[in-house]
Design an enzyme around this catalytic site. Structure first.
Site, PDB file in Angstrom:
ATOM      1  N   THR A 161      27.056  12.289  67.536  1.00 22.95           N
ATOM      2  CA  THR A 161      27.038  10.881  67.096  1.00 22.95           C
ATOM      3  C   THR A 161      25.948  10.079  67.814  1.00 22.95           C
ATOM      4  O   THR A 161      25.579  10.403  68.943  1.00 22.95           O
ATOM      5  CB  THR A 161      28.423  10.230  67.326  1.00 22.95           C
ATOM      6  OG1 THR A 161      28.732  10.290  68.712  1.00 22.95           O
ATOM      7  CG2 THR A 161      29.511  10.941  66.536  1.00 22.95           C
ATOM      8  N   TRP A 163      23.721   6.381  69.078  1.00 18.09           N
ATOM      9  CA  TRP A 163      23.969   5.242  69.970  1.00 18.09           C
ATOM     10  C   TRP A 163      24.119   3.919  69.226  1.00 18.09           C
ATOM     11  O   TRP A 163      24.598   2.953  69.796  1.00 18.09           O
ATOM     12  CB  TRP A 163      22.806   5.112  70.982  1.00 18.09           C
ATOM     13  CG  TRP A 163      21.456   5.110  70.331  1.00 18.09           C
ATOM     14  CD1 TRP A 163      20.631   6.195  70.181  1.00 18.09           C
ATOM     15  CD2 TRP A 163      20.792   4.015  69.696  1.00 18.09           C
ATOM     16  NE1 TRP A 163      19.497   5.827  69.483  1.00 18.09           N
ATOM     17  CE2 TRP A 163      19.568   4.494  69.183  1.00 18.09           C
ATOM     18  CE3 TRP A 163      21.100   2.662  69.507  1.00 18.09           C
ATOM     19  CZ2 TRP A 163      18.656   3.682  68.492  1.00 18.09           C
ATOM     20  CZ3 TRP A 163      20.204   1.853  68.824  1.00 18.09           C
ATOM     21  CH2 TRP A 163      18.998   2.363  68.328  1.00 18.09           C
ATOM     22  N   LYS A 187      30.089  14.983  70.677  1.00 17.41           N
ATOM     23  CA  LYS A 187      28.999  14.755  71.634  1.00 17.41           C
ATOM     24  C   LYS A 187      28.399  13.393  71.324  1.00 17.41           C
ATOM     25  O   LYS A 187      27.620  13.248  70.386  1.00 17.41           O
ATOM     26  CB  LYS A 187      27.909  15.826  71.530  1.00 17.41           C
ATOM     27  CG  LYS A 187      26.900  15.670  72.672  1.00 17.41           C
ATOM     28  CD  LYS A 187      25.509  16.128  72.336  1.00 17.41           C
ATOM     29  CE  LYS A 187      24.648  15.143  71.631  1.00 17.41           C
ATOM     30  NZ  LYS A 187      24.370  13.861  72.312  1.00 17.41           N
ATOM     31  N   SER A 241      18.448  11.181  63.322  1.00 16.56           N
ATOM     32  CA  SER A 241      17.147  11.170  62.638  1.00 16.56           C
ATOM     33  C   SER A 241      17.007  12.333  61.658  1.00 16.56           C
ATOM     34  O   SER A 241      17.684  13.375  61.790  1.00 16.56           O
ATOM     35  CB  SER A 241      16.024  11.252  63.667  1.00 16.56           C
ATOM     36  OG  SER A 241      16.005  12.552  64.228  1.00 16.56           O
ATOM     37  N   GLU A 262      24.124  12.591  58.081  1.00 14.86           N
ATOM     38  CA  GLU A 262      23.819  11.217  57.672  1.00 14.86           C
ATOM     39  C   GLU A 262      22.554  10.859  58.432  1.00 14.86           C
ATOM     40  O   GLU A 262      22.586  10.621  59.632  1.00 14.86           O
ATOM     41  CB  GLU A 262      25.010  10.324  58.018  1.00 14.86           C
ATOM     42  CG  GLU A 262      24.977   8.990  57.331  1.00 14.86           C
ATOM     43  CD  GLU A 262      24.389   7.924  58.238  1.00 14.86           C
ATOM     44  OE1 GLU A 262      23.170   7.677  58.118  1.00 14.86           O
ATOM     45  OE2 GLU A 262      25.141   7.359  59.050  1.00 14.86           O
ATOM     46  N   ARG A 290      20.962  -7.014  61.105  1.00 15.99           N
ATOM     47  CA  ARG A 290      22.210  -6.475  61.661  1.00 15.99           C
ATOM     48  C   ARG A 290      21.849  -5.534  62.819  1.00 15.99           C
ATOM     49  O   ARG A 290      20.976  -4.674  62.672  1.00 15.99           O
ATOM     50  CB  ARG A 290      22.924  -5.716  60.534  1.00 15.99           C
ATOM     51  CG  ARG A 290      24.214  -5.076  60.931  1.00 15.99           C
ATOM     52  CD  ARG A 290      24.837  -4.403  59.709  1.00 15.99           C
ATOM     53  NE  ARG A 290      26.025  -3.671  60.043  1.00 15.99           N
ATOM     54  CZ  ARG A 290      26.403  -2.551  59.445  1.00 15.99           C
ATOM     55  NH1 ARG A 290      25.688  -2.055  58.445  1.00 15.99           N
ATOM     56  NH2 ARG A 290      27.494  -1.923  59.800  1.00 15.99           N
ATOM     57  N   CYS A 296      20.965   2.582  60.053  1.00 15.13           N
ATOM     58  CA  CYS A 296      20.312   3.443  59.048  1.00 15.13           C
ATOM     59  C   CYS A 296      20.247   2.743  57.696  1.00 15.13           C
ATOM     60  O   CYS A 296      19.415   3.094  56.861  1.00 15.13           O
ATOM     61  CB  CYS A 296      21.087   4.727  58.875  1.00 15.13           C
ATOM     62  SG  CYS A 296      21.237   5.637  60.394  1.00 15.13           S
ATOM     63  N   GLU A 393      11.054   4.616  59.206  1.00 13.95           N
ATOM     64  CA  GLU A 393      12.233   3.786  59.485  1.00 13.95           C
ATOM     65  C   GLU A 393      11.901   2.919  60.711  1.00 13.95           C
ATOM     66  O   GLU A 393      11.631   3.441  61.792  1.00 13.95           O
ATOM     67  CB  GLU A 393      13.417   4.706  59.780  1.00 13.95           C
ATOM     68  CG  GLU A 393      14.744   4.029  59.717  1.00 13.95           C
ATOM     69  CD  GLU A 393      15.901   5.004  59.903  1.00 13.95           C
ATOM     70  OE1 GLU A 393      15.706   6.078  60.479  1.00 13.95           O
ATOM     71  OE2 GLU A 393      17.009   4.650  59.481  1.00 13.95           O
TER      72      GLU A 393
HETATM   73  C1  SIN Z   1      24.490   3.764  60.474  1.00 13.19           C
HETATM   74  O1  SIN Z   1      23.545   3.098  60.870  1.00 13.19           O
HETATM   75  O2  SIN Z   1      24.408   4.998  60.350  1.00 13.19           O
HETATM   76  C2  SIN Z   1      25.834   3.156  60.176  1.00 13.19           C
HETATM   77  C3  SIN Z   1      25.771   1.862  59.514  1.00 13.19           C
HETATM   78  C4  SIN Z   1      27.066   1.514  58.820  1.00 13.19           C
HETATM   79  O3  SIN Z   1      28.065   2.218  58.967  1.00 13.19           O
HETATM   80  O4  SIN Z   1      27.064   0.543  58.089  1.00 13.19           O
END
Ligand code: SIN
Length: 491
Positions: A161, A163, A187, A241, A262, A290, A296, A393
């Protein structure tokens, strides 16, 4: 508020842990090694945590493997009620958990508590869904044969996961895994381990048996490699990433593990001339800024139709100029620091590249006077999709705004990327909203909405943004195997 004062308060609640969590016990690294964790808003060391590696990971996997036998055999109702207790405890401790998030990640406290509510929602949702994992009876091709489909947990899950959401991206993975009967080794990022450890402490208090949830942190490559190599780990779930996701996917092939990824996004935020400008404006600020742009699904590129381009730039710049930057514990702050120096340097190089290619800085465009890793909320006009800032990104508080003429052009620009996580479009034309939603090559589309996420909505991407879905009823499939039982001689 001083780091030390906050830590002292959190210690008294028992939620401030610094050791790994294996088989229900708090464990130091076997060689005693530790790693410092910093508060990005002050640069201070919050505390040192165990720096674990291969051996600890091996033991965490063995604990999860042993616990699987028992946990997967509990009734769904039993698993559900323990998840529910965990949810209640997470909510009860939302303030402390929020403080931990702000302390180690930097996002404003209000946003951090919002992450706790959002993340706890996955535990509640999957506590409910645990009771609805149904199989099937399939019409038989022969009169004396019967076919049944069972859904069974995949086994031990390795969850890696990031940060940026130290809480919600754990619960979004662990909730469905535990609901299905899987056990997990988490982790967390070595930058944000404290929230993960507090989550584990509350799992223990809620009666989730030892070994069902384990947390190891420290040497990321060693832990990651061991999780991938282990034959006992049957599933890897990762948020991070695209580059790392590709490596994990390749390594998981060796033991043919189930994988869900993801990965990064490059979200377009398209505003058509016929949009409600007020709605689009509010949503664009929320979607871009945000977590200081570090999600992401944050807007990465704004695409604005030529008829409203200038008007939008003026209104957007005014709104962005008013965003308050600072320590997430200070009142009124909506923009915290970036996670580290590397993140700031990336943002700087993208802004420089855009300027060198003809883009203009309308607001911001440099490091904030506060120093450290604070960066000014920034608006860049005259951006082009060929610029690095629109291709990579950004993961920072910088909004490049691209001008377009037609709907076809907007779709072409939006889809001209290898990413495909989230996209947003703003229009008051119902046919256009449907047409463009269908044409966008993305896993999630917001129509007149810039914040998409909730526990009930499937989260995930297409193209190089990943595989599988998290959250929602679909999120369960990632932790289940389908077994078909064929019974003969049943005539
Ligand atoms: C993420 O940045 O992977 C999660 C964002 C979200 O859950 O809205």
């Amino acid at each position: 508020m001083e780091t030390e004062t906050i830590v002292a308060r959190l210690k008294s609640s028992g939620l401030f842990q610094t050791k790994g969590f294996i088989g229900g016990k708090w464990i130091d690294a076997y060689d005693g090694k530790t790693i410092e964790v910093n508060n990005p808003a002050t640069g201070e060391v919050i505390a040192s945590v165990a720096c674990m590696g291969e051996k600890e990971t091996q033991d965490a996997i063995s604990s999860a493997y042993d616990a699987f036998g028992h946990w997967s055999k509990l009734t769904a109702v039993d698993r559900s009620s323990r998840l529910r207790k965990w949810y209640n405890l997470l909510i009860e401790h939302k303030e402390e958990l929020g403080q931990l998030i702000t302390l180690e990640q930097g996002k404003p406290l209000k946003e951090a508590i919002g992450e706790v509510l959002y993340g706890a929602g996955f535990i509640e949702f999957y506590a409910e869904e645990a009771k609805r994992i149904y199989g099937d009876i399939i019409p038989s091709p022969l009169p004396d044969r019967r076919l049944f489909v069972l859904k069974q947990p995949v086994g031990v899950v390795g969850a890696i996961t990031p940060w940026n959401f130290p809480f919600a991206l754990i619960t979004r993975k662990v909730g469905p895994a535990l609901a299905c009967g899987c056990t997990v080794v988490v982790k967390p990022s070595e930058l944000t381990p404290f929230t993960a450890l507090a989550v584990a402490e509350l799992a223990l208090r809620s009666g989730i048996p030892p070994g069902v949830l384990n947390v190891v942190m420290g040497d990321a490559p060693k832990i990651g490699n061991y999780l991938l190599e282990s034959r006992q780990v049957r599933k890897i779930t990762f948020t991070g990433s695209i580059a790392v996701g590709k490596k994990l996917m390749a390594s998981a092939a060796e033991t043919v593990k189930k994988v869900s990824l993801e990965l990064g996004g490059n979200a377009p935020f398209i505003i058509f001339d016929d949009a409600d400008l007020e709605v689009a404006l509010k949503a664009s600020v929320a979607s871009k800024f945000r977590n200081s742009g570090q999600t992401c699904v944050c807007t990465n590129r704004l695409l604005v139709q030529e008829g409203i381009y200038d008007k939008f730039i003026t209104a957007f710049s005014n709104a962005v100029q008013n965003l308050k930057v600072g320590n997430g514990f200070s009142e009124g702050v909506s923009q915290g620091p970036l996670i580290n120096e590397a993140a700031v340097q990336k943002v700087e190089s993208l802004v420089q590249d855009a300027i060198s290619k003809g883009a203009k800085v309308v607001v911001g465009g440099k490091r904030h006077d506060l120093g450290l890793t604070f960066y000014e909320p920034t608006v860049i006009s005259d951006a082009k999709n060929e610029m690095l800032i629109a291709r990579q990104e950004i993961f920072g508080p910088v909004a490049p705004v691209i001008r377009f003429k037609t709907e076809e052009e907007a779709i072409q620009i939006a889809n001209d990327t290898d990413s495909g996580l989230a996209a947003y479009l703003f229009t008051n034309n119902i046919q256009r909203s449907w047409r463009v939603s269908e044409a966008l090559e993305y896993g999630m589309v917001g129509v007149n909405e810039g914040i998409y996420s909730s526990e009930g909505a499937p989260f995930g991407g297409v193209k190089q943004s990943g595989l599988g879905r998290e959250g929602s009823k679909y999120g369960l499939d990632e932790y289940l195997e389908i077994k078909c039982i064929c019974m003969g001689n049943m005539g």
